[in-house]
Design a protein around this motif. Structure first.
Motif, short mmCIF file in Angstrom:
data_model
loop_
_atom_site.label_atom_id
_atom_site.label_comp_id
_atom_site.label_asym_id
_atom_site.label_seq_id
_atom_site.Cartn_x
_atom_site.Cartn_y
_atom_site.Cartn_z
N LYS A 59 12.50 -12.27 8.75
CA LYS A 59 11.37 -12.67 7.92
C LYS A 59 10.08 -12.03 8.43
N ASP A 60 9.88 -12.07 9.74
CA ASP A 60 8.69 -11.44 10.33
C ASP A 60 8.71 -9.93 10.15
N LEU A 61 9.86 -9.32 10.31
CA LEU A 61 9.97 -7.87 10.13
C LEU A 61 9.60 -7.48 8.71
N HIS A 62 10.10 -8.25 7.73
CA HIS A 62 9.76 -7.97 6.33
C HIS A 62 8.27 -8.22 6.06
N ALA A 63 7.72 -9.24 6.66
CA ALA A 63 6.29 -9.54 6.48
C ALA A 63 5.44 -8.43 7.08
N ARG A 64 5.84 -7.90 8.24
CA ARG A 64 5.11 -6.77 8.84
C ARG A 64 5.16 -5.55 7.91
N THR A 65 6.33 -5.27 7.37
CA THR A 65 6.48 -4.14 6.45
C THR A 65 5.61 -4.33 5.22
N ASP A 66 5.56 -5.55 4.70
CA ASP A 66 4.72 -5.85 3.53
C ASP A 66 3.24 -5.59 3.83
N ILE A 67 2.81 -5.96 5.03
CA ILE A 67 1.41 -5.73 5.42
C ILE A 67 1.13 -4.24 5.48
N LEU A 68 2.02 -3.47 6.09
CA LEU A 68 1.81 -2.02 6.18
C LEU A 68 1.72 -1.40 4.79
N HIS A 69 2.62 -1.82 3.90
CA HIS A 69 2.60 -1.30 2.53
C HIS A 69 1.32 -1.71 1.81
N ALA A 70 0.85 -2.93 2.04
CA ALA A 70 -0.38 -3.39 1.40
C ALA A 70 -1.58 -2.55 1.84
N VAL A 71 -1.66 -2.26 3.14
CA VAL A 71 -2.77 -1.45 3.66
C VAL A 71 -2.70 -0.04 3.06
N LEU A 72 -1.52 0.55 3.03
CA LEU A 72 -1.37 1.89 2.45
C LEU A 72 -1.69 1.89 0.96
N ASP A 73 -1.25 0.87 0.25
CA ASP A 73 -1.55 0.77 -1.18
C ASP A 73 -3.04 0.62 -1.43
N ARG A 74 -3.70 -0.18 -0.62
CA ARG A 74 -5.15 -0.37 -0.77
C ARG A 74 -5.89 0.95 -0.52
N ALA A 75 -5.47 1.69 0.48
CA ALA A 75 -6.13 2.95 0.80
C ALA A 75 -5.95 3.97 -0.31
#
Length: 114
Positions: free
Chosen positions: A4-20
């Protein structure tokens, strides 16, 4: 770390990249909102600097894999770097602004100083 934490970390990275990469950020990764309102960012990464370290690791992994394949094809390291930069412009833009290997201030401090 749990799955769950691993997936949450991946989601955060994708969110930052998407925002940029989104047009309202106009490919402006210096926007301090890049790291805002991301649930669990502090717990999972210890803050924006931890996210940047993970993004640096992601870049380095992709670059190393591409370099391994490129050498067999006779491509130069510069060509590989430029190719990966074109494939992942948001990631490259974030790292160009917040390169954790060359800057020691926090991302927010650097962004606000710009």
């Amino acid at each position: 770390m749990s799955w769950k934490d691993l997936h949450a970390r991946t989601d955060i990275l994708h969110a930052v990249l998407d925002r940029a990469a989104r047009s309202d950020f106009e490919l402006n990764p210096t926007d301090p909102k890049l790291f805002d309102n991301l649930p669990e960012l502090e717990r999972l990464f210890g803050g924006p600097d931890g996210v940047l370290l993970a993004l640096r690791h992601r870049w380095d992994n992709h670059l190393n894999v591409k370099l391994d394949h490129a050498l067999a094809q006779g491509k130069s390291a510069v060509d590989v770097y430029l190719e990966l930069s074109a494939e992942q412009p948001a990631l490259r833009a974030i790292l160009d602004i917040y390169d954790t290997a060359h800057h020691h201030r926090s991302p927010r401090t650097r962004a606000m100083a710009s």
